[in-house]
Design an enzyme around this catalytic site. Structure first.
Site, short mmCIF file in Angstrom:
data_model
loop_
_atom_site.label_atom_id
_atom_site.label_comp_id
_atom_site.label_asym_id
_atom_site.label_seq_id
_atom_site.Cartn_x
_atom_site.Cartn_y
_atom_site.Cartn_z
N TRP B 118 0.82 -1.22 0.00
CA TRP B 118 0.00 0.00 0.00
C TRP B 118 0.84 1.25 0.00
O TRP B 118 0.57 2.20 -0.76
CB TRP B 118 -1.00 -0.03 1.16
CG TRP B 118 -1.91 -1.20 1.01
CD1 TRP B 118 -1.90 -2.34 1.75
CD2 TRP B 118 -2.88 -1.40 -0.03
NE1 TRP B 118 -2.83 -3.23 1.25
CE2 TRP B 118 -3.44 -2.68 0.16
CE3 TRP B 118 -3.33 -0.62 -1.09
CZ2 TRP B 118 -4.43 -3.20 -0.67
CZ3 TRP B 118 -4.32 -1.13 -1.92
CH2 TRP B 118 -4.85 -2.41 -1.70
N ASP B 210 -1.55 6.43 6.59
CA ASP B 210 -2.64 5.59 6.10
C ASP B 210 -2.95 4.59 7.21
O ASP B 210 -2.16 3.70 7.50
CB ASP B 210 -2.20 4.87 4.82
CG ASP B 210 -3.22 3.84 4.35
OD1 ASP B 210 -4.27 3.68 4.99
OD2 ASP B 210 -2.95 3.17 3.33
N LYS B 235 -12.51 -2.07 7.12
CA LYS B 235 -11.83 -3.01 7.99
C LYS B 235 -12.53 -3.03 9.35
O LYS B 235 -13.19 -3.98 9.69
CB LYS B 235 -10.35 -2.64 8.14
CG LYS B 235 -9.64 -2.35 6.83
CD LYS B 235 -9.52 -3.55 5.90
CE LYS B 235 -8.69 -3.19 4.67
NZ LYS B 235 -8.47 -4.29 3.77
#
Lengths: 407, 407
Positions: B118, B210, B235
């Site tokens: 990511w 993030d 999530k």
């Protein structure tokens, strides 16, 4: 006070009502999708269950609207507003790549048809994104207004001879239905002077249409004459969160390559149509629930509503019933219909102003008491707005028409 | 075969499981929100009901994570991937406005800590968006890698002395938890050498994190040392479709003004944090259902899970139970835990590789038969991945641990 669904007639401008059988199925899927023991929002978006959902949605959408094979159907995020930017960015990149050999690349014009608040906002965004990368440098594009009804306060549409398209624009842009005042281009095969003048757009210039608020309400006229058609889900398709983008495949271009040539604005990766298309709309986690409910709505429209012909017929009957009541009341001096020209009237958003001091409040209070909801006009213009999206039944519209006649 | 929810243990990496009481409430709200006779997806996003939902969500989020008052909390669209671009665009605009007087504005560095897939993608997007507006012209920024664990195949974290921050970067960027291999910076107040070295970042350089996959799993260390923290909902918060962006208010800048100064890339209006903040996240129609379910989850975490301290305690117990089983099995040569360094191990995504020809399939088949779902590792690395997000119970984790011990 507590109400059941059948006590309420929801005339919301969007998010709009959804068909009850769809919501009932979605409520079950939320807890347990198809006997998996897992809810639809808890499944992998790369698993076989969600793959079947999104592929089914695409197939049904193609069937309903007769989308030709040389168009991609994308499920994107960010709403119609995000497409104001994305359309500009992708089409400027496509244009740049077509002129890849030019060392003195000149900024193209981009032609906007401005018929209300949404097309105005789209035009404004093109102006913003055209700002040159340095003061005094060449702008990225030259946005033009090819036609506008602003002088008429956006209560009508331009006539065919009022359009002034440039010869070699990067694209022509229009909004098929403007929700705030309720103006909509006349439907398929119309011979009206208010029909969108496809034949006046120079050959080869891509045509872009914002169909957010009339998508799936009737067939799309001359779909193959468009380069891009997009629509936020939250009117006739599903819950907000997903936006359908139908793009002619030759316009799915590598924006990074175009950026390297120079002369176009930077394109965020998420805005690149090609990235979405290459990844079958799963470049990153998609809004799974909005897509799931949209898939259920599409199934329902095909199986229970007679496809696009059946939907269009009911929408026409709904519009006719309400406008007839309004015209009758207007003749008695009780109210004023905002869009006078019949060919420019929207079947999705019907707007009117109650005449007389204090009478608007009286109208809304009476409506509320009868279970009519979300009838207040957009805060920018006031008045009354009844939105008759697909999930609003003819019975609800007839009930509202009776109330108006009796008022 | 058909399963009920209680027969299934869902270890999905995201979209992740949601608490059953929340889903039950959401299913009701879908058809009839709070006795209005209208479902939550059919209400106006500007009406009083939705206003209460989004404001309640923000208040509860602020309470759970102790978000200071000088930060805005935004509900944005497009997922974490969209933030790869938005963070770059907004912080470059903020930087440009700070240096408004400079006629020879020099592109700033932007420092990335790359510890997995990511953060790699975020870095790549900064590289793309830095492409100069014309070949040979000055780029918009100079992306740098301040630290990376790529040589170790992203199975560990950098140590404090391995970071090389530039002096005057526009920002420093890191990803708190990388979901593919399962590396996570050690938790609050850690004295570990793998803790993020906030004190090595030069004063005044904004720090961006993030937090997509560890958001709300435990307190955020040094939240006030960050400029921006963002997290996709899917999530620990809610269904995909909404992304939380926590931004220090001085960074909510007018990007159009910055664009006029030149030297920064064009910023699509939807990406501008200030626009979202000025409109209380309702600049356009928001993903109402994702926000609604997130609001229910936040309420549930406060009322039923003991707030962030209670959540963190259970997550620690879950991680300890699973890693203990894995370490035991590894000692017997049955498998290999991907992240060996204990301080770098994620509590959210736990990855391992089964040793022995054909044994992985055997493991997965046995897991499937016991109701364990979505245990396959990410397609880019293979192996097994168990994600232990908030809605995964300690009982589910213990059941998986027992299976591993017995395998």
């Amino acid at each position: 006070m507590s109400f059941s669904r059948d006590q309420i007639h929801n005339f919301a401008a969007g998010p709009s009502p959804l068909p009850e059988p769809v919501l009932e199925k979605a409520a079950k899927g939320l807890l347990n999708y198809d006997g998996t023991g897992i809810g639809v929002c808890e499944l992998s978006h790369r698993g076989k269950e969600f793959k079947a959902i999104i592929e089914g949605a695409e197939a049904n959408l193609r069937k309903l609207l007769q989308v030709p094979d040389d168009y991609a159907v994308l499920f994107s995020q960010g709403g119609g507003t995000t497409q104001f930017s994305s359309v500009f960015l992708n089409l400027l990149a496509a244009r740049r790549l077509k002129h890849a050999d030019e060392t003195n690349y000149a900024p193209p014009t981009v032609d906007y048809v401005v018929t209300g608040s949404w097309s105005s906002k789209a035009y404004q965004e093109a102006v913003r994104l055209s700002i040159p990368p340095a003061p005094g440098a060449q702008p990225f594009a030259e946005p033009r207004i090819a036609a506008t009804t602003k002088p008429a306060k956006f209560t009508t549409l331009p006539k065919a001879d009022e359009y002034d398209f440039s010869k070699d624009a990067a694209y022509v842009y229009y909004c098929e239905n403007e929700t705030i005042n309720g103006v909509e281009f006349p439907g398929p095969d119309s011979q009206s002077p208010y029909a969108f003048p496809f034949d006046r757009v120079p050959d080869g210039v891509p045509i872009v249409a914002d169909y957010s608020s009339s998508f799936l309400s009737r067939p799309i006229p001359q779909i193959e004459r468009h380069a891009i058609i997009y629509a936020g889900a939250q009117k006739n398709l599903g819950p907000p969160g997903v936006t359908i983008v139908i793009v002619r495949k030759d316009l799915l271009v590598d924006t990074t390559e175009a950026m390297k040539l120079g002369g176009i604005p930077a394109v965020p990766i998420q805005s690149e149509f090609k990235t979405l298309a290459d990844n079958k709309s799963l470049y990153n986690t998609p809004p799974v629930f909005s897509i799931y409910v949209s898939a259920l709505v599409l199934e329902y429209l095909l199986a229970e509503r007679g496809g696009i012909a059946g939907i269009a017929e009911v929408n026409r009957a709904k519009g006719d019933a309400l406008y007839a009541a309004l015209d009758e009341a207007e003749a008695k001096g009780k109210l004023r219909v905002v869009v006078q020209e019949k060919d420019a009237r929207s079947l999705m958003n019907i707007t009117f102003v109650i005449e007389g001091e204090g009478r608007e409040k009286e109208f809304l209070d009476g409506a509320e008491a009868r279970g009519f909801r979300q009838l207040k006009g957009h805060r920018s213009v006031g008045g009354i707005r009844a939105s008759l999206y697909n999930a609003v039944t003819l019975e609800s519209v007839k009930a509202l028409a009776e109330y108006i006649k009796a008022f």
